[in-house]
Design a protein around this motif. Sequence first.
Motif, PDB file in Angstrom:
ATOM      1  N   PHE A 147       0.820  11.383 -29.394  1.00 62.19           N
ATOM      2  CA  PHE A 147       1.929  12.515 -29.167  1.00 62.19           C
ATOM      3  C   PHE A 147       3.119  11.725 -28.530  1.00 62.19           C
ATOM      4  N   TRP A 148       2.830  11.072 -27.469  1.00 66.56           N
ATOM      5  CA  TRP A 148       3.670  10.384 -26.673  1.00 66.56           C
ATOM      6  C   TRP A 148       4.373   9.171 -27.539  1.00 66.56           C
ATOM      7  N   LEU A 149       3.493   8.528 -28.370  1.00 63.69           N
ATOM      8  CA  LEU A 149       4.071   7.529 -29.218  1.00 63.69           C
ATOM      9  C   LEU A 149       5.107   7.771 -30.116  1.00 63.69           C
ATOM     10  N   SER A 150       4.850   9.116 -30.916  1.00 61.11           N
ATOM     11  CA  SER A 150       5.413   9.754 -31.865  1.00 61.11           C
ATOM     12  C   SER A 150       6.738  10.309 -31.353  1.00 61.11           C
ATOM     13  N   LYS A 151       6.784  10.876 -30.106  1.00 61.75           N
ATOM     14  CA  LYS A 151       7.953  11.339 -29.367  1.00 61.75           C
ATOM     15  C   LYS A 151       8.763  10.131 -28.943  1.00 61.75           C
ATOM     16  N   ASN A 152       8.466   8.996 -28.798  1.00 58.54           N
ATOM     17  CA  ASN A 152       8.858   7.738 -28.000  1.00 58.54           C
ATOM     18  C   ASN A 152       8.918   6.463 -29.029  1.00 58.54           C
ATOM     19  N   PRO A 153       9.462   6.676 -30.368  1.00 58.02           N
ATOM     20  CA  PRO A 153       9.440   5.556 -31.299  1.00 58.02           C
ATOM     21  C   PRO A 153      10.013   4.277 -30.934  1.00 58.02           C
ATOM     22  N   TRP A 154      10.982   4.390 -29.827  1.00 57.55           N
ATOM     23  CA  TRP A 154      11.640   3.190 -29.519  1.00 57.55           C
ATOM     24  C   TRP A 154      10.637   2.215 -28.559  1.00 57.55           C
ATOM     25  N   PHE A 155       9.443   2.762 -28.236  1.00 57.20           N
ATOM     26  CA  PHE A 155       8.439   1.871 -27.404  1.00 57.20           C
ATOM     27  C   PHE A 155       7.983   0.963 -28.578  1.00 57.20           C
ATOM     28  N   GLU A 156       7.687   1.224 -29.776  1.00 55.09           N
ATOM     29  CA  GLU A 156       6.928   0.455 -30.741  1.00 55.09           C
ATOM     30  C   GLU A 156       8.144  -0.550 -31.347  1.00 55.09           C
ATOM     31  N   LYS A 157       9.237   0.055 -31.362  1.00 50.28           N
ATOM     32  CA  LYS A 157      10.306  -0.574 -32.106  1.00 50.28           C
ATOM     33  C   LYS A 157      10.875  -1.695 -31.154  1.00 50.28           C
ATOM     34  N   PHE A 158      10.943  -1.449 -29.992  1.00 51.53           N
ATOM     35  CA  PHE A 158      11.490  -2.351 -29.196  1.00 51.53           C
ATOM     36  C   PHE A 158      10.671  -2.876 -28.044  1.00 51.53           C
ATOM     37  N   VAL A 159       9.913  -2.192 -27.292  1.00 51.44           N
ATOM     38  CA  VAL A 159       9.011  -2.725 -26.374  1.00 51.44           C
ATOM     39  C   VAL A 159       8.104  -3.432 -26.767  1.00 51.44           C
ATOM     40  N   VAL A 160       7.105  -3.106 -27.758  1.00 51.71           N
ATOM     41  CA  VAL A 160       6.116  -3.858 -28.400  1.00 51.71           C
ATOM     42  C   VAL A 160       6.579  -5.272 -28.872  1.00 51.71           C
ATOM     43  N   PRO A 161       7.476  -5.361 -29.611  1.00 50.93           N
ATOM     44  CA  PRO A 161       8.023  -6.779 -29.901  1.00 50.93           C
ATOM     45  C   PRO A 161       8.282  -7.896 -28.580  1.00 50.93           C
ATOM     46  N   GLU A 162       8.870  -7.121 -27.786  1.00 49.53           N
ATOM     47  CA  GLU A 162       9.220  -7.779 -26.613  1.00 49.53           C
ATOM     48  C   GLU A 162       7.784  -8.378 -25.639  1.00 49.53           C
ATOM     49  N   LEU A 163       6.922  -7.549 -25.819  1.00 49.01           N
ATOM     50  CA  LEU A 163       5.662  -7.765 -24.907  1.00 49.01           C
ATOM     51  C   LEU A 163       4.965  -8.976 -25.990  1.00 49.01           C
ATOM     52  N   ARG A 164       4.931  -8.573 -27.308  1.00 50.82           N
ATOM     53  CA  ARG A 164       4.487  -9.741 -27.880  1.00 50.82           C
ATOM     54  C   ARG A 164       5.038 -11.064 -27.708  1.00 50.82           C
ATOM     55  N   ASN A 165       6.116 -11.073 -27.533  1.00 51.56           N
ATOM     56  CA  ASN A 165       7.072 -12.407 -27.191  1.00 51.56           C
ATOM     57  C   ASN A 165       6.569 -13.016 -26.034  1.00 51.56           C
ATOM     58  N   LYS A 166       6.639 -12.170 -24.891  1.00 49.06           N
ATOM     59  CA  LYS A 166       6.176 -12.527 -23.855  1.00 49.06           C
ATOM     60  C   LYS A 166       4.668 -13.409 -23.731  1.00 49.06           C
ATOM     61  N   VAL A 167       3.887 -12.365 -24.253  1.00 50.67           N
ATOM     62  CA  VAL A 167       2.352 -12.881 -24.293  1.00 50.67           C
ATOM     63  C   VAL A 167       2.298 -14.125 -24.981  1.00 50.67           C
ATOM     64  N   SER A 168       2.949 -14.103 -26.226  1.00 51.64           N
ATOM     65  CA  SER A 168       2.656 -15.395 -27.204  1.00 51.64           C
ATOM     66  C   SER A 168       3.402 -16.626 -26.478  1.00 51.64           C
ATOM     67  N   GLN A 169       4.528 -16.792 -25.527  1.00 50.81           N
ATOM     68  CA  GLN A 169       4.813 -17.677 -25.004  1.00 50.81           C
ATOM     69  C   GLN A 169       4.053 -18.007 -23.737  1.00 50.81           C
ATOM     70  N   ILE A 170       3.202 -17.098 -23.096  1.00 51.27           N
ATOM     71  CA  ILE A 170       2.472 -17.684 -22.119  1.00 51.27           C
ATOM     72  C   ILE A 170       0.988 -18.112 -22.722  1.00 51.27           C
ATOM     73  N   LEU A 171       0.700 -17.803 -23.958  1.00 46.47           N
ATOM     74  CA  LEU A 171      -0.559 -18.098 -24.520  1.00 46.47           C
ATOM     75  C   LEU A 171      -0.470 -19.536 -25.454  1.00 46.47           C
ATOM     76  N   ILE A 172       0.679 -20.184 -25.611  1.00 46.48           N
ATOM     77  CA  ILE A 172       0.999 -21.303 -26.291  1.00 46.48           C
ATOM     78  C   ILE A 172       0.325 -22.269 -25.424  1.00 46.48           C
TER      79      ILE A 172
END
Length: 188
Positions: A163-188
């Motif tokens: 319910f929270w995710l469906s009410k806050n679509p900005w999270f998966e649209k904007f925050v998750v890509p930023e999270l993935r970017n940070k994680v991939s930079q660290i794991l390189i």
Amino acid sequence: MKQLLQEIKNCKICKDFIAPRPVVEASVDSKIIIIGQAPGTRVHATGIPWNDPSGKQLRKWLNVTDEQFYNTSLFGIVPMGFCYPGKGKSGDLPPRKECAPEWHQRLWDKMPNVELVLLIGMYAQNYYLKDKAKRTLTETVNNYEEYLPDYFVLPHPSPRNRFWLSKNPWFEKFVVPELRNKVSQILI
């Protein structure tokens, strides 16, 4: 570090309140620390952290494989409460309050290579951000950039949060890509 992890796994500080089975994974090489709430019933039964639908969703958000996620040279998994806290009226009880003050600093002192800490849910966010946490989890997560580069704040990836995710679509649209970017930079 091995001795400290063994001490934690043998911890009985809450034995009068719950059935202790501490779940924690980390190494001196851990680069990203995941601080969630506390193990659920499946994790309590298996002793494997994030071995449930919440963990599957978290790995999807991070865009990492199971092998990467469970590699302690990459990820340390240090919950607010190391043991399953029991069932409440509307889900699991909150994490026990004894764990973080007893063990977290001792763990941090043994992990010099940490580059990012993921604070998952309000318990972790309130404990670590203190008065810098916003009034609600939604506000805190929506302002995630304020806590970088040290912390990346996230909602809990539980299926109960659909319910929270469906009410806050900005999270998966904007925050998750930023999270993935940070994680991939660290794991390189």
